[in-house]
Write an enzyme that holds these catalytic residues in place. Sequence first.
Site, PDB file in Angstrom:
ATOM      1  N   GLU A 291       2.220  -0.127 -11.048  1.00 12.92           N
ATOM      2  CA  GLU A 291       3.650  -0.244 -10.685  1.00 12.92           C
ATOM      3  C   GLU A 291       4.506   0.784 -11.432  1.00 12.92           C
ATOM      4  O   GLU A 291       5.633   0.507 -11.845  1.00 12.92           O
ATOM      5  CB  GLU A 291       4.143  -1.678 -10.864  1.00 12.92           C
ATOM      6  CG  GLU A 291       3.482  -2.549  -9.803  1.00 12.92           C
ATOM      7  CD  GLU A 291       4.244  -3.758  -9.358  1.00 12.92           C
ATOM      8  OE1 GLU A 291       5.466  -3.819  -9.584  1.00 12.92           O
ATOM      9  OE2 GLU A 291       3.610  -4.629  -8.735  1.00 12.92           O
TER      10      GLU A 291
ATOM     11  N   GLY B  90     -14.560  -8.831 -36.342  1.00 13.62           N
ATOM     12  CA  GLY B  90     -15.755  -8.704 -35.493  1.00 13.62           C
ATOM     13  C   GLY B  90     -15.727  -9.678 -34.324  1.00 13.62           C
ATOM     14  O   GLY B  90     -16.130  -9.324 -33.204  1.00 13.62           O
TER      15      GLY B  90
ATOM     16  N   ARG C 197       8.607  -4.768 -10.556  1.00 16.22           N
ATOM     17  CA  ARG C 197       8.220  -4.370 -11.924  1.00 16.22           C
ATOM     18  C   ARG C 197       8.445  -5.492 -12.936  1.00 16.22           C
ATOM     19  O   ARG C 197       7.611  -5.673 -13.841  1.00 16.22           O
ATOM     20  CB  ARG C 197       8.944  -3.074 -12.321  1.00 16.22           C
ATOM     21  CG  ARG C 197       8.290  -1.856 -11.664  1.00 16.22           C
ATOM     22  CD  ARG C 197       8.996  -0.538 -11.876  1.00 16.22           C
ATOM     23  NE  ARG C 197       8.253   0.534 -11.202  1.00 16.22           N
ATOM     24  CZ  ARG C 197       8.777   1.671 -10.797  1.00 16.22           C
ATOM     25  NH1 ARG C 197      10.051   1.931 -11.001  1.00 16.22           N
ATOM     26  NH2 ARG C 197       8.025   2.578 -10.200  1.00 16.22           N
TER      27      ARG C 197
ATOM     28  N   ALA D 126       0.828  -1.206   0.000  1.00 18.39           N
ATOM     29  CA  ALA D 126       0.000   0.000   0.000  1.00 18.39           C
ATOM     30  C   ALA D 126       0.868   1.264   0.000  1.00 18.39           C
ATOM     31  O   ALA D 126       1.336   1.723   1.049  1.00 18.39           O
ATOM     32  CB  ALA D 126      -0.936  -0.013   1.205  1.00 18.39           C
TER      33      ALA D 126
HETATM   34  N1  CAA Z   1      16.420   2.322  -4.991  1.00 20.17           N
HETATM   35  C1  CAA Z   1      16.868   2.921  -3.845  1.00 20.17           C
HETATM   36  N2  CAA Z   1      16.641   4.213  -3.563  1.00 20.17           N
HETATM   37  C2  CAA Z   1      15.936   4.928  -4.455  1.00 20.17           C
HETATM   38  C3  CAA Z   1      15.438   4.382  -5.652  1.00 20.17           C
HETATM   39  C4  CAA Z   1      15.712   3.020  -5.905  1.00 20.17           C
HETATM   40  N3  CAA Z   1      15.277   2.429  -7.022  1.00 20.17           N
HETATM   41  N4  CAA Z   1      14.768   5.325  -6.333  1.00 20.17           N
HETATM   42  C5  CAA Z   1      14.845   6.450  -5.607  1.00 20.17           C
HETATM   43  N5  CAA Z   1      15.544   6.192  -4.465  1.00 20.17           N
HETATM   44  C6  CAA Z   1      15.914   7.152  -3.414  1.00 20.17           C
HETATM   45  C7  CAA Z   1      16.702   8.286  -4.019  1.00 20.17           C
HETATM   46  O1  CAA Z   1      18.087   7.979  -4.041  1.00 20.17           O
HETATM   47  C8  CAA Z   1      16.394   9.406  -3.076  1.00 20.17           C
HETATM   48  O2  CAA Z   1      17.196   9.289  -1.919  1.00 20.17           O
HETATM   49  P1  CAA Z   1      17.908  10.590  -1.251  1.00 20.17           P
HETATM   50  O3  CAA Z   1      16.804  11.581  -0.992  1.00 20.17           O
HETATM   51  O4  CAA Z   1      18.538  10.040  -0.020  1.00 20.17           O
HETATM   52  O5  CAA Z   1      18.888  11.079  -2.257  1.00 20.17           O
HETATM   53  C9  CAA Z   1      14.967   9.138  -2.647  1.00 20.17           C
HETATM   54  O6  CAA Z   1      14.728   7.741  -2.917  1.00 20.17           O
HETATM   55  C10 CAA Z   1      13.954   9.942  -3.428  1.00 20.17           C
HETATM   56  O7  CAA Z   1      14.124   9.642  -4.791  1.00 20.17           O
HETATM   57  P2  CAA Z   1      13.800  10.685  -5.921  1.00 20.17           P
HETATM   58  O8  CAA Z   1      14.370  12.012  -5.539  1.00 20.17           O
HETATM   59  O9  CAA Z   1      14.178  10.095  -7.224  1.00 20.17           O
HETATM   60  O10 CAA Z   1      12.212  10.792  -5.772  1.00 20.17           O
HETATM   61  P3  CAA Z   1      11.144  11.484  -6.700  1.00 20.17           P
HETATM   62  O11 CAA Z   1      10.111  12.082  -5.829  1.00 20.17           O
HETATM   63  O12 CAA Z   1      11.813  12.344  -7.738  1.00 20.17           O
HETATM   64  O13 CAA Z   1      10.403  10.269  -7.480  1.00 20.17           O
HETATM   65  C11 CAA Z   1       9.897   8.255  -8.610  1.00 20.17           C
HETATM   66  C12 CAA Z   1      10.854   9.030  -7.716  1.00 20.17           C
HETATM   67  C13 CAA Z   1      10.788   7.318  -9.403  1.00 20.17           C
HETATM   68  C14 CAA Z   1       9.126   9.107  -9.577  1.00 20.17           C
HETATM   69  C15 CAA Z   1       8.949   7.471  -7.684  1.00 20.17           C
HETATM   70  O14 CAA Z   1       8.104   8.348  -6.974  1.00 20.17           O
HETATM   71  C16 CAA Z   1       8.106   6.434  -8.413  1.00 20.17           C
HETATM   72  O15 CAA Z   1       8.587   5.342  -8.720  1.00 20.17           O
HETATM   73  N6  CAA Z   1       6.831   6.772  -8.681  1.00 20.17           N
HETATM   74  C17 CAA Z   1       5.887   5.772  -9.176  1.00 20.17           C
HETATM   75  C18 CAA Z   1       5.237   5.061  -8.033  1.00 20.17           C
HETATM   76  C19 CAA Z   1       4.785   3.701  -8.394  1.00 20.17           C
HETATM   77  O16 CAA Z   1       5.401   2.982  -9.176  1.00 20.17           O
HETATM   78  N7  CAA Z   1       3.699   3.276  -7.793  1.00 20.17           N
HETATM   79  C20 CAA Z   1       3.212   1.944  -7.976  1.00 20.17           C
HETATM   80  C21 CAA Z   1       2.318   1.563  -6.850  1.00 20.17           C
HETATM   81  S1  CAA Z   1       2.297  -0.184  -6.581  1.00 20.17           S
HETATM   82  C22 CAA Z   1       1.284  -0.865  -7.722  1.00 20.17           C
HETATM   83  O17 CAA Z   1       0.850  -0.238  -8.655  1.00 20.17           O
HETATM   84  C23 CAA Z   1       1.048  -2.315  -7.505  1.00 20.17           C
HETATM   85  C24 CAA Z   1      -0.132  -2.923  -8.086  1.00 20.17           C
HETATM   86  O18 CAA Z   1      -1.226  -2.386  -8.081  1.00 20.17           O
HETATM   87  C25 CAA Z   1      -0.023  -4.288  -8.590  1.00 20.17           C
END
Ligand code: CAA
Length: 387
Positions: free
Chosen positions: A369, A346, A248, A128
């Site tokens: 995701e 169709g 993913r 979640a």
């Molecule tokens: N591994 C480790 N750390 C990570 C990381 C990774 N892959 N990606 C980011 N981080 C860390 C960064 O290093 C950063 O750390 P610091 O602040 O210490 O430097 C911190 O996390 C924040 O990262 P960003 O500054 O890159 O964050 P952002 O706000 O710019 O956004 C984003 C990152 C990639 C856009 C992220 O928000 C994202 O992936 N968004 C999409 C969300 C998503 O996929 N949701 C899916 C929900 S689940 C689902 O859908 C399941 C289902 O129903 C089946």
Amino acid sequence: MTMAPTEIASNDEETMILEMVRELVAEKIGPRAAEIDATGEFPWDVKELFAQNDLLGIPIPSEYGGLGGTFVTYVKVVEEIAKACASSALIVAVQELGMLPIMIGGDEEQKRRFLPKIASGEHLVAYALTEVSSGSDALGSMKTRAVKQGDNYVLDGQKIWITNGSVADVVCVFAVTNPEAGSRGVSAFVVEKGTPGFSVGKLEKKMGIRGSPTVELVFSDCKVPAANRLGEEGEGFKIAMKVLDKSRPGIAAQALGIAAGALEYATGYAKERIAFGKPIGQHQGVGFMLADMKTEVESARLMLYEAARRCDAGGPDVTLWAAMAKLKCGDVAMSVTTDAVQVLGGFGYSVDYPVERMMRDAKITQIYEGTQQIQRLVISRRLVGRG
Ligand code: CAA
């Protein structure tokens, strides 16, 4: 030496598992797929089938009751199931998504407490993260709060679009513990079903994956023991991101399976359906469509297996490869299922044939995701930074 994608071969154990899955799909799951879609009910019988055959904990290490299999095996299993039923495949994929925060952030005691029941299928698990205004911008817009009070955290807020949220026994929840601390202000918790203040809200009515319940989860003055916090306070967002790197590929596998299933059906149809005196597949207009569909499916498959191999290897490039695999497989699922409907004409538009369901199911793989736009953001940031 770096292994080329084409060298990813099955070992004996994987071959046995895949043979068993193919049999289950042919005999039990494929024949249920249209009904699962039509009724929109969670298929408990299919979940039991997966549990009995040890398919709900493939990448969980054996010391925690799992199969101790590879991510490569795991994605191939999801793909096989999704060829016939995307909703059923999602049971396996979300079990993996939900257990990953515990695998990645949990301590030994938490792993021993939660993972064996997840691996056996006694407990279903959900993840979640998403909220009403916090989808793609998972960090910046998160509102759910967790406030420390003695030995508990008190959770308040709502999560939406939670796959399997209404059938899960345990949910890994991400909440803000320090609004001033940015990416270090989020923590991860395991919330168990029946915890006072935790309830299931609205059930979404969806275009596809209709056998998979997608719900709102509500936390209202919900006291969660501090012993259920995964990792240190403030480590939650990184755990959430590391989870997505490994989950993913599971959604990419679901997408690939949908595409492969649609291609197989459309090819069979194109060999049988006669127009202008010969099978329609032998008319260039249709034959070339099938050729392109096949090429896309196989290139997506190579990319996915390579991403899964990198998940097993645990290198730093998992983030990039997981995003590329999800992007490629999701787009291939959408284009190939759309073309499969076209090949059937169709009939393709009728619920009497499976390709219309496959086309509806494919769409979500470009959205959840992380949308395809978010995958491109992740990939481009790896290439050129973020400025
Ligand atoms: N591994 C480790 N750390 C990570 C990381 C990774 N892959 N990606 C980011 N981080 C860390 C960064 O290093 C950063 O750390 P610091 O602040 O210490 O430097 C911190 O996390 C924040 O990262 P960003 O500054 O890159 O964050 P952002 O706000 O710019 O956004 C984003 C990152 C990639 C856009 C992220 O928000 C994202 O992936 N968004 C999409 C969300 C998503 O996929 N949701 C899916 C929900 S689940 C689902 O859908 C399941 C289902 O129903 C089946």
